[in-house]
Motif scaffolding. Structure first.
Motif, mmCIF file in Angstrom:
data_model
loop_
_atom_site.group_PDB
_atom_site.id
_atom_site.type_symbol
_atom_site.label_atom_id
_atom_site.label_comp_id
_atom_site.label_asym_id
_atom_site.label_seq_id
_atom_site.Cartn_x
_atom_site.Cartn_y
_atom_site.Cartn_z
ATOM 1 N N ILE A 221 0.860 -1.180 0.000
ATOM 2 C CA ILE A 221 0.000 0.000 0.000
ATOM 3 C C ILE A 221 0.898 1.233 0.000
ATOM 4 O O ILE A 221 1.706 1.419 0.910
ATOM 5 C CB ILE A 221 -0.916 0.002 1.247
ATOM 6 N N VAL A 222 0.780 2.050 -1.031
ATOM 7 C CA VAL A 222 1.640 3.236 -1.106
ATOM 8 C C VAL A 222 0.872 4.511 -0.736
ATOM 9 O O VAL A 222 1.476 5.565 -0.567
ATOM 10 C CB VAL A 222 2.294 3.394 -2.500
ATOM 11 N N PHE A 223 -0.459 4.386 -0.622
ATOM 12 C CA PHE A 223 -1.248 5.536 -0.181
ATOM 13 C C PHE A 223 -2.529 5.039 0.470
ATOM 14 O O PHE A 223 -3.135 4.070 0.021
ATOM 15 C CB PHE A 223 -1.614 6.444 -1.367
ATOM 16 N N SER A 224 -2.967 5.715 1.523
ATOM 17 C CA SER A 224 -4.261 5.456 2.132
ATOM 18 C C SER A 224 -4.768 6.786 2.681
ATOM 19 O O SER A 224 -4.091 7.428 3.486
ATOM 20 C CB SER A 224 -4.096 4.428 3.263
ATOM 21 N N GLY A 225 -5.927 7.223 2.216
ATOM 22 C CA GLY A 225 -6.449 8.509 2.671
ATOM 23 C C GLY A 225 -7.720 8.865 1.919
ATOM 24 O O GLY A 225 -8.288 8.023 1.225
ATOM 25 N N THR A 226 -8.168 10.090 2.052
ATOM 26 C CA THR A 226 -9.370 10.509 1.347
ATOM 27 C C THR A 226 -9.020 10.791 -0.118
ATOM 28 O O THR A 226 -7.850 11.027 -0.449
ATOM 29 C CB THR A 226 -9.953 11.794 1.954
ATOM 30 N N PRO A 227 -10.049 10.797 -0.989
ATOM 31 C CA PRO A 227 -9.796 11.166 -2.385
ATOM 32 C C PRO A 227 -9.125 12.535 -2.511
ATOM 33 O O PRO A 227 -8.220 12.706 -3.338
ATOM 34 C CB PRO A 227 -11.195 11.163 -3.000
#
Ligand code: ADP
Ligand code: MG
Length: 262
Positions: A221-227
């Protein structure tokens, strides 16, 4: 994120395909009620991740919890868990010699003992939910690509699953049909109180309906967050993926991977 049990929880997960790690060290919690977009380039392991959620692929290491329980290995327990998953896989999987209504009725006939009259009523309700009540007696070949996708969606909803899983739901659809399908996914999620996971490389069509976005690349996973956070990210991996650039930190995987490249 809420304090209640997440609908999906992945802990230190590693998934192998063909004897090689596709994903490793995956830690992820998906809260109930949300739409989570799992994004990433082709071959990054999005479908592999889904196959762990449905119990089709056993983890090499780590833990997969879905609907509050570890995904079981025993087939009977797995079958029970799968009744709670509405899965729309790549391609519609509609049976061509059955009408739209008969396709939607299939899971109800397979998994319940409901009387036929009730099944007919439930089928019409599901078709109504996707705006296709009038197409009940049509065969898949008589439907446009977008309509066929919506019938498949109605079938995935047949057993009222709390968790919907979509693998590349926009493949082969034009921009208008894509917009219809995505807004339907959002509306069904909210009106039926579902949680939805959308796995896709169609970033720009999917982000507007998502509450949370995850990007997978290079085995993790290289990113996790809101759009909004995703669009604002300056991470070179994320930038390369969002802009569809061939060169950058994400390795292009069309060539066979060598030991050095992997
Ligand atoms: P995505 O859905 O993101 O396009 P996949 O999860 O389908 O990616 O595939 C991830 C990687 O696993 C790819 O390198 C693919 O070639 C490999 N892979 C997928 N399925 C298998 C399989 N059954 N056997 C061996 N390798 C596989
Ligand atoms: Mg895939």
């Amino acid at each position: 994120m809420t304090t209640e049990t997440p609908i999906v929880r992945l802990t230190d997960l590693r998934l192998d395909r063909g004897g090689r790690a596709v994903l490793r060290d995956i830690n992820l919690s998906m809260p109930r009620g949300s739409i989570v977009a799992v994004l990433g380039p082709s071959g990054s392991g999005k479908s592999t991740l889904l196959s762990a959620l449905t119990g089709e692929l056993a983890p090499t290491a780590g833990r997969v919890e879905v609907l509050g329980q570890d995904v079981p290995r025993r087939s009977r327990a797995l079958l029970e868990l799968r009744k709670g998953l509405g899965v729309l896989l790549q391609g519609n999987g509609l049976l061509t010699d059955l009408t739209a209504a008969e396709n939607v009725a299939l899971p109800l006939r397979t998994h319940t003992d409901l009387p036929d009259a009730l099944i007919q009523r439930l089928v019409l309700m599901k078709l109504n939910a996707v705006g296709l009540r009038a197409a009940a007696d049509a065969y898949p070949r008589e439907l446009s690509g977008g309509m066929a996708r919506r019938v498949a969606l109605a079938r995935a909803l047949a057993l009222d699953p709390p968790l919907m899983i979509y693998d590349e739901p926009l493949t082969g659809l034009d921009p208008i049909a894509s917009g219809v399908v995505m807004s339907l996914v959002r509306r069904l999620n909210d009106t039926l109180g579902l949680t939805s996971i959308i796995v896709t490389h169609h970033v720009h069509e999917t982000l507007p309906v998502a509450d949370h976005a995850i990007v997978i690349a290079n085995g993790g996973i290289v990113f996790s967050g809101t759009p909004a956070q995703l669009e604002a990210s300056t991470d070179p991996l994320v930038q390369q993926f969002l802009r569809g650039q061939p060169d950058g930190p994400i390795a292009f995987d069309a060539a066979p991977r060598t030991a050095e490249a992997a």
